[in-house]
Write a protein that holds these residues in place. Structure first.
Motif, PDB file in Angstrom:
ATOM      1  N   ALA A   1       0.822  -1.213   0.000  1.00 17.75           N
ATOM      2  CA  ALA A   1       0.000   0.000   0.000  1.00 17.75           C
ATOM      3  C   ALA A   1       0.856   1.264   0.000  1.00 17.75           C
ATOM      4  O   ALA A   1       0.590   2.212  -0.749  1.00 17.75           O
ATOM      5  CB  ALA A   1      -0.945  -0.010   1.197  1.00 17.75           C
ATOM      6  N   ILE A   2       1.890   1.282   0.820  1.00 19.44           N
ATOM      7  CA  ILE A   2       2.759   2.461   0.898  1.00 19.44           C
ATOM      8  C   ILE A   2       3.519   2.653  -0.415  1.00 19.44           C
ATOM      9  O   ILE A   2       3.688   3.772  -0.891  1.00 19.44           O
ATOM     10  CB  ILE A   2       3.734   2.344   2.096  1.00 19.44           C
ATOM     11  CG1 ILE A   2       2.978   2.361   3.430  1.00 19.44           C
ATOM     12  CG2 ILE A   2       4.813   3.421   2.055  1.00 19.44           C
ATOM     13  CD1 ILE A   2       2.215   3.635   3.726  1.00 19.44           C
ATOM     14  N   ARG A   3       3.963   1.574  -1.031  1.00 22.83           N
ATOM     15  CA  ARG A   3       4.707   1.673  -2.293  1.00 22.83           C
ATOM     16  C   ARG A   3       3.828   2.052  -3.478  1.00 22.83           C
ATOM     17  O   ARG A   3       4.234   2.818  -4.344  1.00 22.83           O
ATOM     18  CB  ARG A   3       5.390   0.338  -2.631  1.00 22.83           C
ATOM     19  CG  ARG A   3       6.687   0.090  -1.933  1.00 22.83           C
ATOM     20  CD  ARG A   3       7.408  -1.170  -2.436  1.00 22.83           C
ATOM     21  NE  ARG A   3       6.633  -2.396  -2.185  1.00 22.83           N
ATOM     22  CZ  ARG A   3       6.011  -3.107  -3.122  1.00 22.83           C
ATOM     23  NH1 ARG A   3       6.049  -2.740  -4.378  1.00 22.83           N
ATOM     24  NH2 ARG A   3       5.339  -4.205  -2.805  1.00 22.83           N
ATOM     25  N   LYS A   4       2.599   1.521  -3.524  1.00 25.03           N
ATOM     26  CA  LYS A   4       1.777   1.628  -4.729  1.00 25.03           C
ATOM     27  C   LYS A   4       0.697   2.702  -4.689  1.00 25.03           C
ATOM     28  O   LYS A   4       0.181   3.084  -5.732  1.00 25.03           O
ATOM     29  CB  LYS A   4       1.106   0.277  -5.004  1.00 25.03           C
ATOM     30  CG  LYS A   4       2.090  -0.831  -5.309  1.00 25.03           C
ATOM     31  CD  LYS A   4       1.373  -2.145  -5.513  1.00 25.03           C
ATOM     32  CE  LYS A   4       2.352  -3.257  -5.853  1.00 25.03           C
ATOM     33  NZ  LYS A   4       1.675  -4.541  -6.066  1.00 25.03           N
TER      34      LYS A   4
ATOM     35  N   PRO B   1      -0.362   6.448  -3.722  1.00 25.07           N
ATOM     36  CA  PRO B   1       0.017   7.776  -3.228  1.00 25.07           C
ATOM     37  C   PRO B   1      -0.983   8.361  -2.234  1.00 25.07           C
ATOM     38  O   PRO B   1      -0.619   9.232  -1.438  1.00 25.07           O
ATOM     39  CB  PRO B   1       0.099   8.623  -4.504  1.00 25.07           C
ATOM     40  CG  PRO B   1      -0.640   7.860  -5.542  1.00 25.07           C
ATOM     41  CD  PRO B   1      -0.595   6.421  -5.151  1.00 25.07           C
ATOM     42  N   GLY B   2      -2.222   7.891  -2.234  1.00 24.91           N
ATOM     43  CA  GLY B   2      -3.222   8.395  -1.298  1.00 24.91           C
ATOM     44  C   GLY B   2      -3.140   7.776   0.082  1.00 24.91           C
ATOM     45  O   GLY B   2      -3.785   8.232   1.025  1.00 24.91           O
ATOM     46  N   VAL B   3      -2.325   6.733   0.240  1.00 22.09           N
ATOM     47  CA  VAL B   3      -2.099   6.125   1.555  1.00 22.09           C
ATOM     48  C   VAL B   3      -0.919   6.862   2.174  1.00 22.09           C
ATOM     49  O   VAL B   3       0.220   6.707   1.751  1.00 22.09           O
ATOM     50  CB  VAL B   3      -1.800   4.613   1.448  1.00 22.09           C
ATOM     51  CG1 VAL B   3      -1.467   4.034   2.814  1.00 22.09           C
ATOM     52  CG2 VAL B   3      -2.973   3.870   0.827  1.00 22.09           C
ATOM     53  N   LEU B   4      -1.198   7.667   3.189  1.00 19.72           N
ATOM     54  CA  LEU B   4      -0.156   8.481   3.803  1.00 19.72           C
ATOM     55  C   LEU B   4       0.524   7.763   4.964  1.00 19.72           C
ATOM     56  O   LEU B   4       1.739   7.864   5.122  1.00 19.72           O
ATOM     57  CB  LEU B   4      -0.754   9.806   4.281  1.00 19.72           C
ATOM     58  CG  LEU B   4      -1.466  10.623   3.204  1.00 19.72           C
ATOM     59  CD1 LEU B   4      -2.052  11.893   3.800  1.00 19.72           C
ATOM     60  CD2 LEU B   4      -0.542  10.929   2.036  1.00 19.72           C
ATOM     61  N   VAL B   5      -0.254   7.049   5.784  1.00 22.47           N
ATOM     62  CA  VAL B   5       0.298   6.349   6.941  1.00 22.47           C
ATOM     63  C   VAL B   5      -0.467   5.061   7.171  1.00 22.47           C
ATOM     64  O   VAL B   5      -1.699   5.055   7.169  1.00 22.47           O
ATOM     65  CB  VAL B   5       0.188   7.210   8.231  1.00 22.47           C
ATOM     66  CG1 VAL B   5       0.596   6.415   9.465  1.00 22.47           C
ATOM     67  CG2 VAL B   5       0.996   8.481   8.127  1.00 22.47           C
ATOM     68  N   LEU B   6       0.252   3.975   7.354  1.00 20.41           N
ATOM     69  CA  LEU B   6      -0.306   2.717   7.852  1.00 20.41           C
ATOM     70  C   LEU B   6       0.705   2.212   8.870  1.00 20.41           C
ATOM     71  O   LEU B   6       1.860   1.971   8.534  1.00 20.41           O
ATOM     72  CB  LEU B   6      -0.480   1.683   6.736  1.00 20.41           C
ATOM     73  CG  LEU B   6      -1.586   1.932   5.731  1.00 20.41           C
ATOM     74  CD1 LEU B   6      -1.546   0.869   4.628  1.00 20.41           C
ATOM     75  CD2 LEU B   6      -2.949   1.913   6.401  1.00 20.41           C
ATOM     76  N   TYR B   7       0.256   2.077  10.097  1.00 21.59           N
ATOM     77  CA  TYR B   7       1.168   1.693  11.169  1.00 21.59           C
ATOM     78  C   TYR B   7       0.478   0.646  12.027  1.00 21.59           C
ATOM     79  O   TYR B   7      -0.571   0.921  12.611  1.00 21.59           O
ATOM     80  CB  TYR B   7       1.508   2.949  11.991  1.00 21.59           C
ATOM     81  CG  TYR B   7       2.714   2.789  12.859  1.00 21.59           C
ATOM     82  CD1 TYR B   7       3.993   2.912  12.327  1.00 21.59           C
ATOM     83  CD2 TYR B   7       2.577   2.522  14.214  1.00 21.59           C
ATOM     84  CE1 TYR B   7       5.106   2.770  13.134  1.00 21.59           C
ATOM     85  CE2 TYR B   7       3.686   2.379  15.016  1.00 21.59           C
ATOM     86  CZ  TYR B   7       4.955   2.500  14.476  1.00 21.59           C
ATOM     87  OH  TYR B   7       6.053   2.355  15.272  1.00 21.59           O
TER      88      TYR B   7
ATOM     89  N   HIS C   1      -3.820  -5.657  -3.602  1.00 21.19           N
ATOM     90  CA  HIS C   1      -3.083  -6.101  -2.412  1.00 21.19           C
ATOM     91  C   HIS C   1      -3.966  -6.095  -1.161  1.00 21.19           C
ATOM     92  O   HIS C   1      -3.827  -6.967  -0.313  1.00 21.19           O
ATOM     93  CB  HIS C   1      -1.800  -5.286  -2.195  1.00 21.19           C
ATOM     94  CG  HIS C   1      -2.000  -3.818  -2.239  1.00 21.19           C
ATOM     95  ND1 HIS C   1      -1.878  -3.097  -3.397  1.00 21.19           N
ATOM     96  CD2 HIS C   1      -2.316  -2.932  -1.274  1.00 21.19           C
ATOM     97  CE1 HIS C   1      -2.101  -1.822  -3.145  1.00 21.19           C
ATOM     98  NE2 HIS C   1      -2.376  -1.698  -1.862  1.00 21.19           N
ATOM     99  N   PHE C   2      -4.913  -5.150  -1.062  1.00 20.43           N
ATOM    100  CA  PHE C   2      -5.802  -5.171   0.099  1.00 20.43           C
ATOM    101  C   PHE C   2      -6.777  -6.340   0.016  1.00 20.43           C
ATOM    102  O   PHE C   2      -7.045  -7.013   1.014  1.00 20.43           O
ATOM    103  CB  PHE C   2      -6.560  -3.850   0.258  1.00 20.43           C
ATOM    104  CG  PHE C   2      -7.397  -3.831   1.511  1.00 20.43           C
ATOM    105  CD1 PHE C   2      -6.813  -3.636   2.748  1.00 20.43           C
ATOM    106  CD2 PHE C   2      -8.765  -4.038   1.455  1.00 20.43           C
ATOM    107  CE1 PHE C   2      -7.573  -3.640   3.915  1.00 20.43           C
ATOM    108  CE2 PHE C   2      -9.536  -4.047   2.606  1.00 20.43           C
ATOM    109  CZ  PHE C   2      -8.936  -3.846   3.834  1.00 20.43           C
TER     110      PHE C   2
END
Length: 130
Positions: free
Chosen positions: A58-61, A63-69, A100-101
């Motif tokens: 998600a982080i690599r592909k 751009p609208g995903v800013l943070v997943l922790y 991927h999700f």
């Protein structure tokens, strides 16, 4: 530092590392939520692998995903919390539709005992730059 404080601190650090533009964007435009997940203890290692793969993709592909922790409680590692910040609601919806999700959801379907999603409003997210 308790789990909640560690979680928020880590999310803030990740947000700062990703891009300076995140901090400048209006918080009311962003879609922010916390997922509380309980994982089957027998499948915890497999769940961790699946969530790591999903977040990495998600982080690599996207751009609208800013943070997943993702973090787990120290004294109860089957209790996982995921802090999520998306550029806006449409970025969140696009994330839900990503390959991927969908793979992640199918993979963890029988691993997750419970899931609670909470849309939240950021009060303040701060982090030091490197």
């Amino acid at each position: 530092m308790n789990t909640k404080q560690l979680f928020l601190y880590g999310a803030s650090m990740l947000a700062a590392a990703l891009a300076g533009g995140v901090a400048a964007q209006q918080a009311d435009e962003q879609y922010v939520q916390v997922a509380e997940i309980e994982v089957d203890p027998v499948q915890l290692d497999a769940y961790r692998t699946a969530v790591q793969e999903q977040i990495d993709a998600a982080i690599r592909k996207e751009p609208g995903v800013l943070v997943l922790y993702a973090v787990s409680e120290k004294d109860n590692p089957t209790h996982v919390k995921v802090f999520e910040i998306y550029r806006d609601r449409s970025a969140y919806e696009a994330h839900l539709g990503s390959d991927h999700f969908k793979k992640y959801k199918t993979t963890v379907e029988k691993m997750v005992k419970s899931l609670k999603l909470m849309q939240v409003t950021p009060i303040m997210l701060g982090a030091q730059s490197k």
